[in-house]
Enzyme design. Structure first.
Site, mmCIF file in Angstrom:
data_model
loop_
_atom_site.group_PDB
_atom_site.id
_atom_site.type_symbol
_atom_site.label_atom_id
_atom_site.label_comp_id
_atom_site.label_asym_id
_atom_site.label_seq_id
_atom_site.Cartn_x
_atom_site.Cartn_y
_atom_site.Cartn_z
ATOM 1 C CG ASN A 131 7.063 40.076 12.370
ATOM 2 O OD1 ASN A 131 8.445 39.428 12.160
ATOM 3 N ND2 ASN A 131 6.236 39.726 11.523
ATOM 4 C CG ASP A 164 2.570 40.314 6.342
ATOM 5 O OD1 ASP A 164 3.240 39.360 5.803
ATOM 6 O OD2 ASP A 164 2.780 41.182 6.756
ATOM 7 C CG ASN A 171 -3.004 38.018 11.993
ATOM 8 O OD1 ASN A 171 -1.817 37.658 11.315
ATOM 9 N ND2 ASN A 171 -3.059 37.704 13.147
ATOM 10 N NE ARG A 222 -1.448 41.344 8.142
ATOM 11 C CZ ARG A 222 -1.484 40.252 8.679
ATOM 12 N NH1 ARG A 222 -0.930 39.861 9.675
ATOM 13 N NH2 ARG A 222 -2.415 39.234 7.968
ATOM 14 N NE ARG A 259 2.079 43.077 15.110
ATOM 15 C CZ ARG A 259 2.304 42.545 13.966
ATOM 16 N NH1 ARG A 259 1.141 41.994 13.336
ATOM 17 N NH2 ARG A 259 3.375 42.270 13.038
ATOM 18 C CG HIS A 280 -0.254 37.460 16.216
ATOM 19 N ND1 HIS A 280 0.316 37.543 14.780
ATOM 20 C CD2 HIS A 280 -0.753 38.807 16.477
ATOM 21 C CE1 HIS A 280 -0.111 38.614 14.357
ATOM 22 N NE2 HIS A 280 -0.871 39.417 15.189
ATOM 23 C CG ASP A 336 -1.305 32.645 15.823
ATOM 24 O OD1 ASP A 336 -0.260 33.424 16.057
ATOM 25 O OD2 ASP A 336 -2.102 32.666 14.919
ATOM 26 C CB ALA A 395 6.154 36.920 6.648
ATOM 27 C CB CYS A 432 0.078 32.577 10.984
ATOM 28 S SG CYS A 432 1.071 32.777 12.267
HETATM 29 N N1 ARG Z 1 4.100 39.234 8.778
HETATM 30 C C1 ARG Z 1 2.815 39.200 9.456
HETATM 31 C C2 ARG Z 1 2.476 40.234 10.381
HETATM 32 O O1 ARG Z 1 3.438 40.496 11.083
HETATM 33 C C3 ARG Z 1 2.885 37.737 10.049
HETATM 34 C C4 ARG Z 1 1.476 37.255 10.687
HETATM 35 C C5 ARG Z 1 1.316 36.024 11.442
HETATM 36 N N2 ARG Z 1 0.022 35.835 11.858
HETATM 37 C C6 ARG Z 1 -0.206 34.996 13.246
HETATM 38 N N3 ARG Z 1 -1.490 34.778 13.285
HETATM 39 N N4 ARG Z 1 0.834 34.935 13.906
HETATM 40 O O2 ARG Z 1 1.672 40.677 10.754
#
Ligand code: ARG
Length: 269
Positions: free
Chosen positions: A20, A63, A69, A88, A135, A164, A166, A253, A259
């Site tokens: 990301n 992560d 997630n 992931r 995503r 995302h 959230d 990250a 998250c």
């Molecule tokens: N580095 C993780 C990714 O890119 C961060 C995830 C953040 N999670 C969230 N629910 N926004 O997947």
């Protein structure tokens, strides 16, 4: 209001890859600082009456700390994600194992589309809102409609920094929403404006500090990253007590408070 969450202590949290726009391998995590920030978040959650459950992190999934997630929890049922990026994907089996060990029934209705759990699917009380594009594939939401048993409103995400739902959309219950307009289509903005009674549009500078990536803990606390004064003022006006805590090591990250937790009691469960 959240009463129970699943979290993952950052034992092997690192920036090993870039999936990301926030992630830069050169921008290494300061381990001890990340540990302190995570511990402070847990202390604030527990102090607000939230039960914090823990899943151990494996060394090959840096992560995994972002448990939002993992999937969604519906009562005693766990619906695992189908992670978009190979980096992931090994997390999925680890989360499934934890839920099986804890007596949950595990569903597999998400195939074949990718989707990333509560990162993109948020319960707003009467309705569920789901973000798609970066995503979560829109096709995955057909399967979720069937199992959530609530109307699912779709919101297309437009800004890769807010990849995302959230990261840009924070329903607080009681018809209130904190959101970042720069992350949605005109159609999405119209839907948000008509679906919520009280709206607060986060300014860009605070959206970039993950102001929307927050949680209502206990009756009236809202835990969020520090450095979001306009958002804090709006929360206070609504009668919430904002609890700000630094989350910079996790923003490296692309994540913050929300998250880092998976709610165990959403979706009427
Ligand atoms: N580095 C993780 C990714 O890119 C961060 C995830 C953040 N999670 C969230 N629910 N926004 O997947």
């Amino acid at each position: 209001m959240t009463r129970s969450v699943l979290m993952c202590r950052p034992e092997y949290y690192r920036i090993d890859y870039e999936i990301n726009p926030w992630m830069r391998r050169a921008n290494a995590v300061d381990g001890p600082v990340a540990d302190r920030q995570w511990d402070s978040l847990v202390t604030l959650l527990r102090g607000s009456g939230v039960d914090v459950l823990l899943v151990p992190q494996a060394a090959n999934v840096p992560d995994m700390v972002f448990t939002a997630n993992a999937g969604v929890v519906l009562g005693r049922r766990f619906i695992p994600s189908n992670f978009r990026f190979p980096e992931r994907q090994p997390e999925a089996g680890l989360f499934v194992e934890w839920f099986e060990d804890h007596g949950f029934q595990v569903g597999t209705v998400h195939e074949p589309h990718y989707w990333e759990g509560e990162g993109d699917v948020l319960d707003a009380g009467d309705a569920v809102f789901a973000g798609f594009r970066f995503r979560t594939h829109a096709g995955a939401l057909d399967h979720l409609d069937e199992i959530l048993g609530k109307p699912v409103h779709r919101l297309e995400l437009t800004n890769p920094r807010f990849y995302h739902l959230d990261t840009c959309f924070f329903p607080l219950g009681g018809g209130r929403i904190v959101y970042y307009p720069g992350a949605f289509t005109a159609q999405g903005l119209a839907l948000i404006e008509t679906s919520f009674r009280d709206t607060f549009a986060v300014p860009e500078v605070e959206a970039n500090r993950f102001a929307c990536n927050a949680v209502v803990a206990g009756r009236s606390h809202v835990i969020l990253n520090s450095g979001c004064p306009a958002t804090e003022a709006a929360l206070q006006q609504w009668g919430f007590t904002p609890l700000a805590t630094p989350m910079d090591e996790f923003i490296k990250a692309g994540g913050s408070v929300k998250c880092l937790l998976l709610t165990m009691d959403s979706f009427g469960g």
